[in-house]
Design an enzyme around this catalytic site. Structure first.
Site, PDB file in Angstrom:
ATOM      1  CB  ILE A  13     -10.412   9.529  -4.062  1.00 13.69           C
ATOM      2  CG1 ILE A  13     -10.477  10.960  -3.522  1.00 13.69           C
ATOM      3  CG2 ILE A  13     -10.056   9.514  -5.538  1.00 13.69           C
ATOM      4  CD1 ILE A  13     -11.571  11.801  -4.122  1.00 13.69           C
ATOM      5  NE  ARG A  36      -1.715  19.343   3.434  1.00 16.94           N
ATOM      6  CZ  ARG A  36      -1.349  20.475   2.834  1.00 16.94           C
ATOM      7  NH1 ARG A  36      -1.536  20.638   1.542  1.00 16.94           N
ATOM      8  NH2 ARG A  36      -0.793  21.444   3.538  1.00 16.94           N
ATOM      9  NE  ARG A  63       7.990  -5.951  -3.285  1.00 17.47           N
ATOM     10  CZ  ARG A  63       7.054  -6.317  -2.445  1.00 17.47           C
ATOM     11  NH1 ARG A  63       5.798  -6.442  -2.850  1.00 17.47           N
ATOM     12  NH2 ARG A  63       7.357  -6.569  -1.193  1.00 17.47           N
ATOM     13  CB  ALA A  75       8.447  -6.762   4.442  1.00 17.49           C
ATOM     14  CD  GLU A  91       3.829 -11.129   5.635  1.00 17.24           C
ATOM     15  OE1 GLU A  91       4.490 -11.606   4.680  1.00 17.24           O
ATOM     16  OE2 GLU A  91       2.604 -10.960   5.579  1.00 17.24           O
ATOM     17  N   PRO A 113       5.823  10.383   4.426  1.00 15.17           N
ATOM     18  CG  PRO A 113       7.030  11.678   5.943  1.00 15.17           C
ATOM     19  CD  PRO A 113       7.176  10.578   4.935  1.00 15.17           C
ATOM     20  N   GLY A 114       4.499  12.550   3.285  1.00 11.29           N
ATOM     21  CA  GLY A 114       3.815  13.609   2.553  1.00 11.29           C
ATOM     22  C   GLY A 114       2.472  13.200   1.989  1.00 11.29           C
ATOM     23  CD  GLU A 137      -4.725 -18.342  -5.160  1.00  3.79           C
ATOM     24  OE1 GLU A 137      -5.243 -18.219  -6.274  1.00  3.79           O
ATOM     25  OE2 GLU A 137      -5.337 -18.736  -4.161  1.00  3.79           O
TER      26      GLU A 137
END
Length: 181
Positions: A13, A36, A63, A75, A91, A113-114, A137
């Site tokens: 997709i 799914r 974020r 992270a 990291e 996990p869904g 960057e």
């Protein structure tokens, strides 16, 4: 009953820089068919780095999906050709300038996990030395040092909403208390 879904068909997709989305047709355990939607992600790593006083290094960064600044552990996404531990060390150094030692695995988590294949590898380490940040960057963040006991309190008071950070903080605290770190 066997808990398994057989993939019958898969259609790409979206292929992005990080995410790849597919729409799969599956056969359910009862023989019926369903769809799914899966977000394929290369995986990630997060590191809880402790200094000699058991302070933990965190990063604060905006974020975009949440439109807010989030406090989280250093992270990043896994890069091909490197182990999760090598990625974690990279990291930590890039985001905080820290070189760690005595790394211990805190395990892996499935953030959602869904609908996503992402697996995040968690580590804790001790801080060996401090250098300069080497941010990617377009990456902007501030480093904060917080006592582990305060970080645990912040998790329990819902002041740290990031799941990987919550789990790593609580596991690090438990292992430190048991003498395994």
């Amino acid at each position: 009953m066997e808990l398994f879904e057989k993939t019958l068909d898969s259609k790409n997709i979206f292929d992005g820089r990080v995410l790849h989305i597919v729409l799969d047709e599956v056969e359910l355990p009862d023989g019926k068919k369903s769809k799914r939607e899966v977000v394929n992600h290369p995986g990630g790593v997060a590191v809880a780095a402790l200094d000699d006083s058991n302070n933990v290094l965190f990063v604060k960064q905006f974020r975009y999906p949440y439109k807010e600044v989030v406090l989280e552990l250093p992270a990043g996404k896994l890069e091909k050709g490197s182990s999760p531990l090598e990625n974690g060390k990279r990291e930590l150094l890039e985001e905080t300038g820290v070189i760690g030692y005595s790394y211990i695995s805190l395990g892996q988590i499935y953030p959602s996990p869904g609908y996503t294949s992402e697996i995040i590898h968690l580590y804790a380490c001790k801080i060996k030395s401090q250098n300069q940040q080497a941010l990617d960057e377009g990456e902007f963040l501030n480093v904060e040092k917080i006592p582990l006991s305060k970080a645990v309190e912040m998790v329990l008071n819902n002041q740290i909403p990031d799941a990987k950070t919550q789990i790593a903080v609580l596991k690090t605290d438990a292992l430190l208390r048991s003498g395994k770190i």
